[in-house]
Design an enzyme around this catalytic site. Structure first.
Site, PDB file in Angstrom:
ATOM      1  CG  ASP A   1      11.014 -45.862  37.681  1.00 43.14           C
ATOM      2  OD1 ASP A   1      11.250 -46.775  38.489  1.00 43.14           O
ATOM      3  OD2 ASP A   1      11.626 -44.768  37.673  1.00 43.14           O
TER       4      ASP A   1
ATOM      5  NE  ARG B   1      -8.171 -48.088  33.030  1.00 43.98           N
ATOM      6  CZ  ARG B   1      -8.864 -48.860  32.190  1.00 43.98           C
ATOM      7  NH1 ARG B   1      -9.188 -50.084  32.531  1.00 43.98           N
ATOM      8  NH2 ARG B   1      -9.212 -48.392  31.021  1.00 43.98           N
TER       9      ARG B   1
ATOM     10  CG  HIS C   1      12.859 -42.258  41.010  1.00 46.42           C
ATOM     11  ND1 HIS C   1      12.954 -41.133  40.230  1.00 46.42           N
ATOM     12  CD2 HIS C   1      12.877 -41.808  42.294  1.00 46.42           C
ATOM     13  CE1 HIS C   1      13.031 -40.056  41.002  1.00 46.42           C
ATOM     14  NE2 HIS C   1      12.967 -40.449  42.263  1.00 46.42           N
TER      15      HIS C   1
ATOM     16  CG  HIS D   1       6.851 -44.387  38.493  1.00 46.69           C
ATOM     17  ND1 HIS D   1       7.807 -44.524  39.458  1.00 46.69           N
ATOM     18  CD2 HIS D   1       7.261 -43.380  37.683  1.00 46.69           C
ATOM     19  CE1 HIS D   1       8.759 -43.639  39.240  1.00 46.69           C
ATOM     20  NE2 HIS D   1       8.458 -42.908  38.183  1.00 46.69           N
TER      21      HIS D   1
ATOM     22  CB  THR E   1      11.229 -37.774  33.601  1.00 45.91           C
ATOM     23  OG1 THR E   1      12.253 -38.690  33.991  1.00 45.91           O
ATOM     24  CG2 THR E   1      11.752 -36.854  32.518  1.00 45.91           C
TER      25      THR E   1
ATOM     26  CD  GLU F   1      22.384 -42.724  36.375  1.00 45.54           C
ATOM     27  OE1 GLU F   1      22.272 -43.492  37.362  1.00 45.54           O
ATOM     28  OE2 GLU F   1      21.453 -42.493  35.584  1.00 45.54           O
TER      29      GLU F   1
ATOM     30  CG  HIS G   1      17.240 -38.678  32.284  1.00 39.51           C
ATOM     31  ND1 HIS G   1      16.452 -37.992  31.400  1.00 39.51           N
ATOM     32  CD2 HIS G   1      16.500 -38.862  33.393  1.00 39.51           C
ATOM     33  CE1 HIS G   1      15.282 -37.754  31.960  1.00 39.51           C
ATOM     34  NE2 HIS G   1      15.279 -38.278  33.168  1.00 39.51           N
ATOM     35  N   GLY G   2      17.273 -40.503  29.107  1.00 36.80           N
ATOM     36  CA  GLY G   2      16.962 -40.187  27.716  1.00 36.80           C
ATOM     37  C   GLY G   2      17.705 -41.046  26.704  1.00 36.80           C
TER      38      GLY G   2
ATOM     39  N   GLY H   1      15.515 -46.621  30.905  1.00 42.29           N
ATOM     40  CA  GLY H   1      14.162 -47.036  31.243  1.00 42.29           C
ATOM     41  C   GLY H   1      13.168 -46.886  30.118  1.00 42.29           C
ATOM     42  CG  HIS H   2      10.324 -43.518  27.923  1.00 39.71           C
ATOM     43  ND1 HIS H   2      10.386 -43.315  26.567  1.00 39.71           N
ATOM     44  CD2 HIS H   2       9.019 -43.379  28.262  1.00 39.71           C
ATOM     45  CE1 HIS H   2       9.179 -43.044  26.115  1.00 39.71           C
ATOM     46  NE2 HIS H   2       8.333 -43.078  27.122  1.00 39.71           N
TER      47      HIS H   2
HETATM   48  N1  PXP Z   1      18.960 -42.397  35.542  1.00 43.82           N
HETATM   49  C1  PXP Z   1      18.276 -41.617  36.407  1.00 43.82           C
HETATM   50  C2  PXP Z   1      19.021 -41.060  37.571  1.00 43.82           C
HETATM   51  C3  PXP Z   1      16.906 -41.345  36.246  1.00 43.82           C
HETATM   52  O1  PXP Z   1      16.263 -40.561  37.128  1.00 43.82           O
HETATM   53  C4  PXP Z   1      16.232 -41.957  35.171  1.00 43.82           C
HETATM   54  C5  PXP Z   1      14.748 -41.741  35.008  1.00 43.82           C
HETATM   55  O2  PXP Z   1      14.083 -42.278  36.112  1.00 43.82           O
HETATM   56  C6  PXP Z   1      16.966 -42.761  34.292  1.00 43.82           C
HETATM   57  C7  PXP Z   1      18.335 -42.949  34.483  1.00 43.82           C
HETATM   58  C8  PXP Z   1      16.330 -43.439  33.124  1.00 43.82           C
HETATM   59  O3  PXP Z   1      15.909 -42.466  32.202  1.00 43.82           O
HETATM   60  P1  PXP Z   1      15.067 -42.916  30.928  1.00 43.82           P
HETATM   61  O4  PXP Z   1      13.768 -43.434  31.424  1.00 43.82           O
HETATM   62  O5  PXP Z   1      14.935 -41.641  30.147  1.00 43.82           O
HETATM   63  O6  PXP Z   1      15.860 -43.966  30.226  1.00 43.82           O
END
Ligand code: PXP
Length: 237
Positions: A9, A18, A43, A50, A100, A151, A191-192, A213-214
Site C-alpha cells: 500500500d 504527487r 488494501h 493509496h 491505518t 488474521e 499489523h505493526g 507492509g510499512h
Molecule cells: N494486516 C492488515 C489487516 C492490515 O490492515 C494492515 C495494514 O494495511 C497490515 C496487515 C499491515 O500492517 P503494517 O503496514 O503495519 O505492516
C-alpha cells in the site's frame, strides 16, 4: 515456517502524494516476488488514499503468487472483490479518519454485515480471512461463519513499549493462536510487525501467514524492495 504476505500500500502512498504514475505498486509486487514474497497484499480503501482500482486490476493479471485483498464490509467493496476475484479477501474494519486500520473487525457486533459479505465472497470462490483482535469471542464468531482463516491483529503487541505490556499482549496472541487452531481455522497475523518484533509472532505454533507492509516498504527505500523482502523472509523462516 510462516509465509510472508507483503503489503505494498505505501508504495502507492508515495505515488499518490504527487498523483503521478511512480512508484508503481505493480513494480513493487514484482520486486517483492523476486525477494520471495509468498503473497502480495493490498488494501483498496473506500477513500482510495493509496491503492487505486487500476492497481488491483493490473495486479490480478500480473501477480504470480497469492493476491490478498483487504476490504471493508461494504456492498461496493464486496462487488469489486467478487468481480476481480483475488485469491483471498481479508475483511477489515475501515474508518475514514484513521491513519491505518486501528482495530480488528467486530464479527460479534456486525454479524449480519460480515455474514453477507462472507457469503457473497464464498459464492465467488474466494477464500475469506477475517482480521480480528486476539479475543476468544471474535475467534468463536469467526469459526461460526465458516471462514477458512483469521488474521490476528498484532497492533497492541507491536505498539507496547514496556516489557510487561509486550509480554501480556504476546500471551494474548498465544492464547488466541491456540483457540484458532482448535477451531480448525488457518492462523494469519499482521499489523505493526517489524524486523525487530516479528520473530515471537512468526514462531507461534501453527502460524501460517504474516502480512507486513510499512516496515518492509520503509526498509525498501534504502535497500530496495527485493532485498527488504529477502531480509524479512530470513527472519520468519
Ligand atoms: N494486516 C492488515 C489487516 C492490515 O490492515 C494492515 C495494514 O494495511 C497490515 C496487515 C499491515 O500492517 P503494517 O503496514 O503495519 O505492516
Amino acid at each position: 515456517m510462516a509465509t510472508l504476505g507483503v503489503n505494498i500500500d505505501h508504495v502507492a502512498t508515495v505515488r499518490q502524494a504527487r498523483r503521478t504514475v511512480e512508484p508503481d505498486p505493480v513494480w513493487a509486487a514484482a520486486a517483492a516476488e523476486l525477494g520471495g514474497a509468498d503473497a502480495i497484499t493490498v488494501h483498496l480503501r473506500e477513500d482510495r488514499r493509496h491503492i487505486q482500482d487500476r492497481d488491483l486490476e493490473v495486479l490480478k493479471e500480473t501477480v504470480q503468487v497469492k493476491l490478498n485483498l483487504e476490504s471493508a464490509i461494504t456492498p461496493a467493496m464486496t462487488a469489486i472483490a467478487c468481480r476481480v476475484r483475488p485469491d483471498q479477501v481479508t475483511l477489515v474494519p475501515e474508518n475514514r479518519a484513521e491513519v491505518t486500520t486501528e482495530g480488528g473487525l467486530d464479527v460479534v457486533g456486525q454479524r449480519l454485515a460480515v455474514t453477507t459479505a462472507v457469503e457473497q465472497l464464498h459464492a465467488a470462490g474466494i477464500v475469506v480471512s477475517l482480521f480480528i483482535d486476539p479475543d476468544p469471542a471474535q475467534i468463536e464468531a469467526s469459526a461460526d461463519l465458516g471462514v477458512v482463516a483469521i488474521e490476528l491483529h498484532t497492533g497492541s503487541y507491536a505498539n507496547a513499549s514496556a516489557d510487561a505490556d509486550r509480554d501480556r499482549e504476546m500471551q494474548a496472541l498465544a492464547r488466541a493462536a491456540t483457540l484458532t487452531r482448535q477451531a480448525g481455522l488457518t492462523l494469519n497475523a499482521g499489523h505493526g510487525l517489524t524486523y525487530r518484533n516479528v520473530v515471537p509472532v512468526a514462531t507461534l505454533d501453527g502460524m501460517h501467514e504474516l502480512n507486513i507492509g510499512h516496515s518492509i516498504v520503509a526498509r525498501a527505500v534504502f535497500v530496495g524492495m527485493t532485498e527488504a523482502v529477502r531480509e524479512m523472509k530470513r527472519l520468519i523462516g
